[in-house]
Design a protein around this motif. Structure first.
Motif, mmCIF file in Angstrom:
data_model
loop_
_atom_site.group_PDB
_atom_site.id
_atom_site.type_symbol
_atom_site.label_atom_id
_atom_site.label_comp_id
_atom_site.label_asym_id
_atom_site.label_seq_id
_atom_site.Cartn_x
_atom_site.Cartn_y
_atom_site.Cartn_z
ATOM 1 N N ASP A 116 0.806 -1.230 0.000
ATOM 2 C CA ASP A 116 0.000 0.000 0.000
ATOM 3 C C ASP A 116 0.842 1.285 0.000
ATOM 4 O OD1 ASP A 116 0.862 -0.513 2.528
ATOM 5 O OD2 ASP A 116 -1.110 -0.431 3.494
ATOM 6 N N ARG A 164 -1.817 5.813 2.327
ATOM 7 C CA ARG A 164 -1.787 4.372 2.052
ATOM 8 C C ARG A 164 -2.742 4.045 0.921
ATOM 9 N NH1 ARG A 164 -1.436 1.606 8.083
ATOM 10 N NH2 ARG A 164 0.332 2.894 8.742
ATOM 11 N N GLU A 166 -5.099 2.173 0.121
ATOM 12 C CA GLU A 166 -6.100 1.242 0.647
ATOM 13 C C GLU A 166 -7.008 0.807 -0.495
ATOM 14 O OE1 GLU A 166 -6.059 0.139 3.609
ATOM 15 O OE2 GLU A 166 -5.100 1.632 4.913
ATOM 16 N N ARG A 175 -11.228 4.437 7.130
ATOM 17 C CA ARG A 175 -10.117 3.935 6.306
ATOM 18 C C ARG A 175 -9.857 4.906 5.169
ATOM 19 N NH1 ARG A 175 -7.303 -0.356 6.257
ATOM 20 N NH2 ARG A 175 -8.647 -1.538 7.646
HETATM 21 MG MG MG Z 1 -3.538 -1.285 7.131
#
Ligand code: MG
Ligand code: ATP
Length: 435
Positions: A116, A164, A166, A175
């Motif tokens: 990521d 990141r 994701e 998230r």
């Molecule tokens: Mg993670």
């Protein structure tokens, strides 16, 4: 000194120590970014839907949000609560960059192994990472400044945006692809010292979760420790919105993450065998990294006996934006958000009901008084329907709603966001309760 002056001095000291936003009071008509009717259609998560509708955040793209004044205020309150606890265990605040050199990531092997990781390249073909975490920066930093065994231990932390890639970005601010984290790193010469500090951080996390209002449903949870220590610990908050599954020991209240539950048959703490399975959100974690990141950088120290000693490390993460989203997942009803006191952007939502000039003047005067007493108040002074004011009060979710109207006469209507009951109180009683 006259009593009243003394009283003022005390109040001012108290104000400085209080965890308030940039403005103690605000007219809703002046506030940038108001409530909106509909959240974006592609937004599935309750936290994001409510925070967008209530004017706390704005969605830029999947997993990326702007913090609007109300939202940033909540974040700052959470940040201050965490900062106080980090400083109390010797943490020193720093601020590391988002841009990180590729060579550091190659050294630890994570340039290739971390799925990521966002990689960027400039026009002169220099490659860099957008920091998803900061071991690759903090270890060389410590190495530069810590030359003697006498300097140990050391603890540094920061509040910083992480990036990141994701894949699942359907959980709103739980998230994000860009999100806010507090990351603390500790450096030690002995395992015993690392163990002791790890427990200190654990204690301070407990206090943080209690303070922000989720202590009763946040469980210290055994999780896999990676190759360098047997277990790490996550702090998991029970809610149906959680992506993780934990097994809570009914005897001691510690939990085990489902990921490692199959490997153990009894509670790792008390050996109990009765567990309750729950969905939960990982709001924070603590990790003994030992020499995992200090070794690749050759960070070693000569001790008092002239021995070349390894440097041991711990890392301790806590997601601020995820914490804010978690609080909303737990504290809401069909009408909107129900903020716990400690993180609510303002304490009071003041409404003037009616168009008569004397009512608005009365409300204005009352607002001034609240302001003078340093009570955090958001004053809905807009020229909109009473229905909308009440609906917005519920949606925004401040702990106390106060109403000034013709009906209330000399008194003020008092209502808590989390109770149905309304009361008519005289001003002194309102100030007493808010004091
Ligand atoms: Mg993670
Ligand atoms: P997850 O398993 O949920 O992906 P993680 O193990 O990758 O989390 P860490 O790398 O340990 O998380 O990050 C520390 C903290 O940062 C987490 O406990 C969480 O509170 C927060 N966090 C991690 N990833 C995100 C994200 N994508 N959006 C918001 N907060 C996050």
């Amino acid at each position: 000194m006259e009593y009243s002056i003394l009283e003022d001095v005390v109040k001012n000291i108290w104000k400085k120590e209080k965890n308030t936003c940039y403005t103690n009071s605000m007219r809703y008509s002046k506030l940038f970014a108001k409530t909106i009717k509909n959240a974006p259609k592609d937004e599935m998560a309750i936290n994001a839907k409510l925070l967008i509708r209530a004017g706390f955040i704005d969605k830029v793209m999947a997993g990326v949000y702007t913090m609007l004044p109300l939202g940033l205020c909540v974040i700052k309150k959470i940040e201050n609560i965490i900062r106080e606890k980090m400083n109390a265990i010797g943490g020193q605040e720093i601020f590391m960059p988002t841009f990180q050199p590729k060579e550091n990531w190659t050294k630890t092997g994570r340039w290739d192994s971390m799925d990521d990781l966002y990689k960027v390249e400039d026009t002169s073909h220099r490659e860099m990472a957008l920091g998803p975490t900061h071991e690759e920066v903090v270890v060389p930093l410590m190495q530069k400044f810590i030359n003697s065994y006498k300097d140990f231990p050391f603890y540094v932390y920061q509040f910083q945006n992480k990036f990141r890639m994701e894949l699942r970005s359907k959980s709103g601010i739980l998230r994000g692809r860009e999100f806010m984290m507090k990351d603390l790193y500790s450096f030690h010469l002995t395992e015993d010292d690392l163990d002791k500090y790890y427990e200190k951080v654990s204690d301070s996390y407990k206090k943080i979760f209690e303070k922000v209002g989720i202590g009763d449903r946040t469980y210290k949870t055994y999780a896999s420790g990676g190759s360098f220590s047997k277990y790490s610990h996550e702090y998991q908050t029970v809610t149906p919105a959680g992506e993780d599954t934990i097994h809570i020991c009914s005897k001691c209240g510690l939990a085990i993450n489902e990921e490692i539950k199959n490997e153990v048959d009894a509670c790792l703490s008390c050996k109990g065998t009765d567990f309750k399975k729950e969905k939960a959100i990982e709001v924070g974690n603590i990790f003994k990294l030992n020499t995992k990141y200090t070794d690749p950088f050759g960070f070693r120290i000569t001790n008092e006996k002239g021995e070349h000693k390894e440097v041991l490390m711990g890392c301790y993460g806590l997601g601020l934006s995820r914490l804010m989203g978690t609080i909303v997942e737990i504290y809401h009803d069909e009408k909107g958000i129900v903020w716990p006191d400690a993180v609510a952007p303002y304490k009071v939502y003041l409404i003037a009901v009616g168009v008569k000039k004397e009512i608005s003047e009365k409300a204005d005067r009352f607002y001034d008084e609240l302001e003078k007493k340093n009570i955090e108040v958001l004053y809905d002074d807009r020229d909109v329907s009473v229905g909308q004011k009440f609906a917005d009060a519920d949606l925004i979710g401040l702990p106390i709603r106060l109403v000034v109207s013709e009906k209330t006469g000399d008194k003020i209507e008092w209502k808590k966001r989390n109770e149905e009951k309304t009361e008519l109180l005289d001003k002194e009683e309102v100030f007493r309760r808010l004091g």
